[in-house]
Design a protein around this motif. Structure first.
Motif, short mmCIF file in Angstrom:
data_model
loop_
_atom_site.label_atom_id
_atom_site.label_comp_id
_atom_site.label_asym_id
_atom_site.label_seq_id
_atom_site.Cartn_x
_atom_site.Cartn_y
_atom_site.Cartn_z
N CYS A 1 -6.65 -1.24 0.81
CA CYS A 1 -5.83 -1.54 1.98
C CYS A 1 -6.69 -1.64 3.24
O CYS A 1 -7.41 -0.72 3.59
CB CYS A 1 -4.78 -0.44 2.16
SG CYS A 1 -3.82 -0.62 3.65
N TYR B 1 -5.63 -1.76 6.21
CA TYR B 1 -5.11 -0.88 7.27
C TYR B 1 -5.65 0.53 7.08
O TYR B 1 -6.13 1.16 8.01
CB TYR B 1 -3.58 -0.84 7.26
CG TYR B 1 -2.94 -2.14 7.66
CD1 TYR B 1 -3.06 -2.62 8.96
CD2 TYR B 1 -2.22 -2.90 6.74
CE1 TYR B 1 -2.48 -3.82 9.33
CE2 TYR B 1 -1.63 -4.09 7.10
CZ TYR B 1 -1.77 -4.55 8.40
OH TYR B 1 -1.20 -5.73 8.77
N CYS B 2 -5.55 1.01 5.82
CA CYS B 2 -6.00 2.38 5.54
C CYS B 2 -7.51 2.52 5.76
O CYS B 2 -7.99 3.56 6.19
CB CYS B 2 -5.64 2.78 4.12
SG CYS B 2 -3.89 3.14 3.94
N THR C 1 -0.01 4.20 0.35
CA THR C 1 -0.51 5.23 1.27
C THR C 1 0.11 5.04 2.66
O THR C 1 0.66 5.96 3.23
CB THR C 1 -2.05 5.15 1.39
OG1 THR C 1 -2.59 5.17 0.07
CG2 THR C 1 -2.60 6.31 2.18
N CYS C 2 0.05 3.80 3.16
CA CYS C 2 0.56 3.57 4.52
C CYS C 2 1.86 2.77 4.52
O CYS C 2 2.44 2.53 5.58
CB CYS C 2 -0.50 2.87 5.37
SG CYS C 2 -0.80 1.15 4.91
N CYS D 1 0.86 -1.18 0.00
CA CYS D 1 0.00 0.00 0.00
C CYS D 1 0.90 1.23 0.00
O CYS D 1 1.71 1.42 0.91
CB CYS D 1 -0.91 0.01 1.23
SG CYS D 1 -1.77 1.57 1.42
ZN LIG Z 1 -2.60 1.28 3.61
#
Ligand SMILES: [Zn+2]
Ligand SMILES: [Zn+2]
Ligand SMILES: [Zn+2]
Ligand SMILES: [Zn+2]
Length: 388
Positions: free
Chosen positions: A128, A130-131, A108-109, A106
């Motif tokens: 994702c 997590y996101c 982003t994270c 990912c």
């Molecule tokens: Zn993420």
């Protein structure tokens, strides 16, 4: 009309892959048989299989058409990779097909994740977990990430879609963004996002510092701005620039509204776990002030009876200590509709043992007979006036 030859018809059916289980029933009648390919029973008629040339087995026919549909649905790897990059994920292995878990990074994270192609591309879900907040990231990781975004967490990580009490590392103001929103916004601190010269922000900054402006914003952060100290009702000449720089206001004559110095009083230390903050305060005996704080989620840690004069001195002692350490306020104005936010500190900045120690030192100093001219007295002198 040619004579029908049942043997020839059975041979024709047999040639199409059927093991016949009954004599010829007639051209349009179901002819019980077993499919040589799938070994399932069939009932296809002579007309449908031989005259019309349709598939001899219903089960095999179904399987073929779903295989064809799957081939039609199959996504070329390059297309899949483009689609998944659009979702801000870098593939870490070759495309396993639309139904498999696809390992990716990912962007982003920066965590490794399993991507479900169907879910992302066809259902429009986030790539994702997590996101999107479905999977909890460890507290330490979340804190580290928040810090890189410019915010310091003041309470444990609540999940990425929950408001997270934190403090801007630039302006030291308290904000409550969700981790998801903090990732998205350019400046996760709403105060830093706006300019200090925006009149609304200027008024908010004054109020946070415990000052009620008495005139409109003079338009300049260095100009004198007449205001009232909310705690004591005294008028002061504040300068916004100094209010912004100084993390904690100090008013040397400050005695809170309604507090009677000649009457018995309490010095109290409270804690609010959810806000991650502690509060020092004074009140007269029987005022109900501590109860009001308790109704707003605060919990008593220490309460000591003192004379009114001693209570004022002791509270000031603690506030001066926090001022000397340049500690920001622990909560924001909106957290305490009952007032008293300027006498707070973040538990991140002061541990409970440190708070107890400061409390005891303040009580000891307040009950000790005052020796004038002490060089070590940390309280501001008269000439300092208001430290704004
Ligand atoms: Zn993420
Ligand atoms: Zn079959
Ligand atoms: Zn800020
Ligand atoms: Zn005051």
């Amino acid at each position: 009309m040619a004579k029908i030859d049942p043997i020839a018809r059975a041979a024709a059916m047999s040639a199409r892959g059927l093991i016949l289980k009954a004599p010829y029933p007639g051209a349009d009648k179901p002819w019980p048989a077993i499919c040589k390919t799938c070994m399932q029973p069939t009932k296809s008629s002579y007309t449908s299989v031989i005259t019309k040339g349709q598939g001899p087995c219903f089960t095999c026919g179904q399987r073929k058409s779903s295989a064809a549909a799957a081939r039609k649905r199959a996504v070329p790897a390059e297309v899949a990779e483009d689609k998944i990059r659009e979702a801000n994920v870098k593939p870490l292995e070759t495309f396993p097909g639309t139904q498999g878990a696809w390992r990716g990074l990912c962007l982003t994270c920066l965590r490794e994740i399993d991507v479900w192609y169907c879910s992302v591309v066809y259902s429009g879900n986030g790539a994702c977990y997590y996101c999107s907040g479905t999977r909890q990231i460890p507290d330490a990781d979340a804190r580290a990430e928040l810090l890189t975004l410019g915010l310091e967490a003041l309470v444990p990580y609540p999940g990425s879609n929950e408001k997270w009490r934190s403090r801007c590392t630039t302006c030291k103001k308290i904000v409550d963004p969700t981790l998801c929103n903090a990732r998205k916004t350019k400046s996760p601190c709403r105060f830093c996002a706006q300019r200090a010269t925006d009149p609304e922000v200027a008024v908010e900054t004054m109020k946070e510092a415990g000052l009620r402006p008495l005139t409109a914003f003079p338009g300049n952060v260095k100009a004198v701005w007449r205001a009232e100290h909310i705690d004591c009702g005294k008028q002061v000449d504040a300068v916004l620039d100094k209010v912004i720089q100084r993390r904690r206001a100090s008013c040397i004559h400050c005695v809170q509204y309604g507090f009677k110095q000649a009457l018995p009083a309490f010095l109290y230390l409270l804690v609010h776990t959810a806000l991650g903050a502690a509060k020092i305060g004074i009140c007269n005996d029987g005022s109900g002030r501590i109860r009001t704080h308790e109704l707003n989620g605060w919990r008593q840690v220490l309460v000591t009876p003192l004379s009114g004069y001693q209570a004022v001195r002791a509270e000031q002692h603690v506030l001066n200590h926090w001022l000397a350490l340049d500690l920001p306020q622990g909560v924001s104005r909106l957290d305490m509709p009952q007032g008293g936010w300027t006498e707070t500190v973040a538990l991140r900045d002061r541990s409970l043992p440190e708070l107890r120690e400061a409390f005891d030192a303040a009580v000891a100093s307040a009950v000790r007979p005052r020796c004038s001219g002490s060089a070590t007295d940390p309280s501001p002198s008269e000439e300092d006036g208001y430290l704004f």
